[in-house]
Scaffold this active site. Structure first.
Site, PDB file in Angstrom:
ATOM      1  N   GLU A 122       0.870  -1.288  -0.107  1.00  0.00           N
ATOM      2  CA  GLU A 122       0.115  -0.091  -0.021  1.00  0.00           C
ATOM      3  C   GLU A 122       0.956   1.301   0.111  1.00  0.00           C
ATOM      4  O   GLU A 122       0.740   2.140  -0.740  1.00  0.00           O
ATOM      5  CB  GLU A 122      -0.943   0.127   1.269  1.00  0.00           C
ATOM      6  CG  GLU A 122      -1.650   1.177   1.351  1.00  0.00           C
ATOM      7  CD  GLU A 122      -2.591   1.385   2.669  1.00  0.00           C
ATOM      8  OE1 GLU A 122      -3.248   2.062   3.019  1.00  0.00           O
ATOM      9  OE2 GLU A 122      -1.943   0.568   3.798  1.00  0.00           O
ATOM     10  N   HIS A 123       1.925   1.318   0.991  1.00  0.00           N
ATOM     11  CA  HIS A 123       2.903   2.310   0.996  1.00  0.00           C
ATOM     12  C   HIS A 123       4.309   1.702   0.830  1.00  0.00           C
ATOM     13  O   HIS A 123       4.551   0.917   1.474  1.00  0.00           O
ATOM     14  CB  HIS A 123       2.680   3.144   2.493  1.00  0.00           C
ATOM     15  CG  HIS A 123       1.385   3.569   2.734  1.00  0.00           C
ATOM     16  ND1 HIS A 123       0.519   2.840   3.692  1.00  0.00           N
ATOM     17  CD2 HIS A 123       0.856   4.676   2.861  1.00  0.00           C
ATOM     18  CE1 HIS A 123      -0.401   3.570   3.926  1.00  0.00           C
ATOM     19  NE2 HIS A 123      -0.418   4.844   3.359  1.00  0.00           N
TER      20      HIS A 123
END
EC number: 1.1.1.23
Length: 425
Positions: free
Chosen positions: A321-322
């Site tokens: 996600e990050h």
């Protein structure tokens, strides 16, 4: 927290790392029942479910009128921060707006695309007594920028809805706010009730109940994607500051005991320094128990790769996600990694900056779905339509190709619809 060698990962460890899921299967049947109740009973179900799950007796489901009062009630520094973040988010998303276009591709043949927003959007914002103004900003502002006519926010009910959440809805430009939470909020957006208007698109993060509900209603409405717990993967080399990496891992871990936080480096000394820095800072955190659980998650860990190429392959397979790249050649490494929800380059780009105020969106794909989709953006709320204009000359140039292919497919009427325009020849 001990570091591990990428090369030594057992098959079951690799599965835990690279085949993450949102964990919604256990609640699917319960969620289906909730959605059925909302669809059949409307507001009655919403109030009953608020009492059952949130221990709140809800009067007015629609709390739109409280937005402006909340904006006046919150401390000035908090509202100023909300407005500053909103301005940055708005500017970044305005830069994404596409232009309609039309071009001539041949004599007598013009082709183009036009973009129009969906009309009604529902934004889910987690938290009732807790305040998550950033999730409100991230969901509402791109929809407003896209030109959506009605943007509604749903947030879990409470005896008093947190004014910071309502103030954020006001600053972002929301049209309606409902105190409805969980799977029932998603059902209300999808099916409508006496109070809640149906929408065309539902977006926003949530727990596994919300995620399962979004999966169930997909098809009745459009959704952004099915998001799971927060994730961070840091790619670091020997120039990375271990304290910065550790701080980022701890920050994401405080979201949820099921959050996944990972660092991978090609330097064993850096890996050791990161694990030491995590341990040194852990006990001082207010949410130490949550962080500790996330660090023990099977999809978390600190890993040593044999080379930066192996670290890049690890990051690509993880599809976080990050993705934070804290390395001297961060741009070159970025060029080699395609799968990530949002990328943070350099030691002074903590994920927290993007979570709140840099301007990029924090509603992002998790569980490896960054391999196939991107995060929330203006595009989420836009429909593209192709346009074509042909005159007689343009159609004549295509006539033989169209009729030949139509005949090959056995669709005589298609060919005839072209030939009919030349019967005067």
């Amino acid at each position: 927290m001990e570091y591990e060698a990428v090369a030594d990962l057992a098959p079951d460890r690799r599965v835990a790392l690279f085949e993450r899921d949102a964990g919604v299967d256990a609640v699917r049947s319960d969620v289906a029942e909730i959605l059925d109740r909302v669809e059949s009973e409307g507001d009655v179900a919403l109030r009953a479910l608020a009492s059952e799950f949130d221990d709140v007796e809800v009067g007015n489901l629609d709390v739109t009128d409280e937005m402006e009062r909340a904006a006046d009630a919150v401390p000035d520094d908090v509202y100023d921060a909300i407005e500053d973040a909103a301005a940055n988010i708005r500017a970044f998303h305005e830069a994404q707006l596409p232009d309609d276009w039309r071009e001539s591709f041949a004599a007598g043949r013009e082709l183009g695309r036009r973009f129009r927003p969906v009309r009604r959007v529902g934004v889910y914002a987690p938290g009732g007594t807790a305040a998550y103004p950033s999730s409100v900003l991230m969901g509402v502002i791109p929809a407003v920028v896209a030109g959506v006519e009605q943007v509604a926010v749903a947030t879990p009910p409470a005896e008093t809805i947190n004014p910071v959440t309502l103030a954020a809805a006001h600053a972002a430009g929301a049209d309606r706010v409902y105190q409805v939470g969980g799977a029932q909020a998603i059902g209300a957006f999808a099916y409508g009730t006496e109070t809640v208007d149906t929408v065309q698109t539902v977006v926003g993060p949530g727990n596994k109940w919300v995620t399962a509900a979004k999966a169930e209603v997909r098809g009745d409405v459009e959704i952004d994607f099915l998001a799971g717990p927060s994730e961070l993967l840091v790619v670091a080399d020997e120039t990375a500051e271990p304290a910065f990496v550790a701080a980022d891992l701890l920050a994401q871990a405080e979201h949820d005991p099921n959050a996944s936080v990972v660092a991978v480096t090609d330097d064993e000394a850096t890996a050791a320094a990161i694990t030491d820095a995590v341990a040194a800072r852990l006990d001082d955190r207010e949410r130490a128990d949550t962080i500790r659980a996330a660090l023990d998650n099977e999809a978390s860990g600190v890993f040593v790769a044999r080379s930066m190429s192996e670290a890049v392959m690890f990051a690509e397979e993880y599809a976080a996600e990050h993705l934070s790249i804290q390395a001297s050649d961060d741009e070159a490494l970025l060029d080699r990694i395609d799968s990530a929800g949002s990328v943070f380059l350099g030691g002074y780009a903590p994920v927290a900056a993007g979570d709140y105020a840099a301007g990029t969106n924090h509603v992002l794909p998790t569980n490896g779905t960054a391999r196939v989709t991107g995060g929330l953006s203006v595009d989420t709320f836009l429909r593209s339509t192709t346009v074509q204009r042909l005159d007689r000359e343009g159609l004549a140039a295509l006539r033989e190709t169209v009729t030949t292919l139509a005949d090959a497919e056995g669709l005589e009427g298609h060919a005839a619809s072209v030939d009919a325009r030349f019967e005067d020849e």
